[in-house]
Design an enzyme around this catalytic site. Sequence first.
Site, mmCIF file in Angstrom:
data_model
loop_
_atom_site.group_PDB
_atom_site.id
_atom_site.type_symbol
_atom_site.label_atom_id
_atom_site.label_comp_id
_atom_site.label_asym_id
_atom_site.label_seq_id
_atom_site.Cartn_x
_atom_site.Cartn_y
_atom_site.Cartn_z
ATOM 1 N N GLU A 1 9.552 66.241 62.107
ATOM 2 C CA GLU A 1 10.525 67.336 62.124
ATOM 3 C C GLU A 1 9.869 68.701 62.333
ATOM 4 O O GLU A 1 10.411 69.550 63.045
ATOM 5 C CB GLU A 1 11.359 67.319 60.832
ATOM 6 N N ASN B 1 26.405 71.343 53.805
ATOM 7 C CA ASN B 1 25.582 71.358 52.595
ATOM 8 C C ASN B 1 24.426 72.355 52.693
ATOM 9 O O ASN B 1 23.411 72.213 52.029
ATOM 10 C CB ASN B 1 25.095 69.938 52.265
ATOM 11 N N HIS C 1 18.734 71.759 55.014
ATOM 12 C CA HIS C 1 18.141 70.449 55.320
ATOM 13 C C HIS C 1 16.676 70.464 54.905
ATOM 14 O O HIS C 1 16.021 71.507 54.964
ATOM 15 C CB HIS C 1 18.230 70.163 56.830
ATOM 16 N N TYR D 1 18.755 64.442 64.915
ATOM 17 C CA TYR D 1 19.461 63.557 63.978
ATOM 18 C C TYR D 1 19.657 62.153 64.558
ATOM 19 O O TYR D 1 20.580 61.447 64.147
ATOM 20 C CB TYR D 1 20.808 64.171 63.608
ATOM 21 N N LYS E 1 21.380 75.985 57.448
ATOM 22 C CA LYS E 1 22.365 75.505 58.413
ATOM 23 C C LYS E 1 23.385 76.595 58.791
ATOM 24 O O LYS E 1 23.485 77.623 58.118
ATOM 25 C CB LYS E 1 23.064 74.267 57.827
HETATM 26 P P1 CMP Z 1 20.944 66.409 56.057
HETATM 27 O O1 CMP Z 1 20.057 66.350 54.875
HETATM 28 O O2 CMP Z 1 20.700 67.484 57.063
HETATM 29 O O3 CMP Z 1 20.919 64.989 56.798
HETATM 30 C C1 CMP Z 1 22.016 64.462 57.514
HETATM 31 C C2 CMP Z 1 23.229 65.312 57.429
HETATM 32 O O4 CMP Z 1 24.437 64.690 57.793
HETATM 33 C C3 CMP Z 1 23.454 65.712 55.989
HETATM 34 O O5 CMP Z 1 22.459 66.602 55.539
HETATM 35 C C4 CMP Z 1 24.874 66.264 56.060
HETATM 36 O O6 CMP Z 1 24.899 67.587 56.586
HETATM 37 C C5 CMP Z 1 25.515 65.353 57.109
HETATM 38 N N1 CMP Z 1 26.425 64.348 56.542
HETATM 39 C C6 CMP Z 1 27.749 64.332 56.738
HETATM 40 N N2 CMP Z 1 28.310 63.292 56.116
HETATM 41 C C7 CMP Z 1 27.325 62.623 55.495
HETATM 42 C C8 CMP Z 1 27.292 61.451 54.681
HETATM 43 N N3 CMP Z 1 28.388 60.744 54.376
HETATM 44 N N4 CMP Z 1 26.086 61.048 54.196
HETATM 45 C C9 CMP Z 1 24.960 61.744 54.515
HETATM 46 N N5 CMP Z 1 24.943 62.858 55.290
HETATM 47 C C10 CMP Z 1 26.119 63.307 55.769
#
Ligand code: CMP
Length: 140
Positions: free
Chosen positions: A126, A112, A115, A49, A9
């Site tokens: 995806e 985070n 992904h 998303y 990311k």
């Molecule tokens: P990802 O695994 O890419 O899938 C959805 C993304 O939304 C997640 O990682 C985070 O980057 C973002 N995100 C932000 N807030 C939340 C939350 N409360 N729960 C889950 N995903 C979140």
Amino acid sequence: MANTLGIIKPDAVRRRLVGRIIQRIEQEGLILRGMKVQRLSPEQARRFYAVHENKPFYKSLVDFMTSGPVVLMVIGGHRSIERWRDLMGATDPAKAKYNTIRREFGTSIERNVVHGSDSPETARFEVGFFFRDDEILPKE
Ligand code: CMP
């Protein structure tokens, strides 16, 4: 032997963590079958998303994912979906196990670092969302 999608990311690219994250993928024995660096358009991020479109974090997530370049990866190998998820750790870095990428490098539940697809159906969608078949190395 299904492939899965990995994304490094914008937070990680900005912090020059790409090499260290790819090193972890290689050390785990997973196989890189496709890779590109790209800046997502808002439209791409919104569609990618779309399952989260009713969540409170959706708009912020789209802004974050379009804030800079990402590295898109097709990751293969035995049980690649589960193994890439295990290597990433839980979505919230604070809850992820030690020695996972998110625990080591993640700074918030949104930022985070990486992904990964969460099921075979998601992985198919995806990978196909970002890669044409001729951009993916065949399995050996
Ligand atoms: P990802 O695994 O890419 O899938 C959805 C993304 O939304 C997640 O990682 C985070 O980057 C973002 N995100 C932000 N807030 C939340 C939350 N409360 N729960 C889950 N995903 C979140």
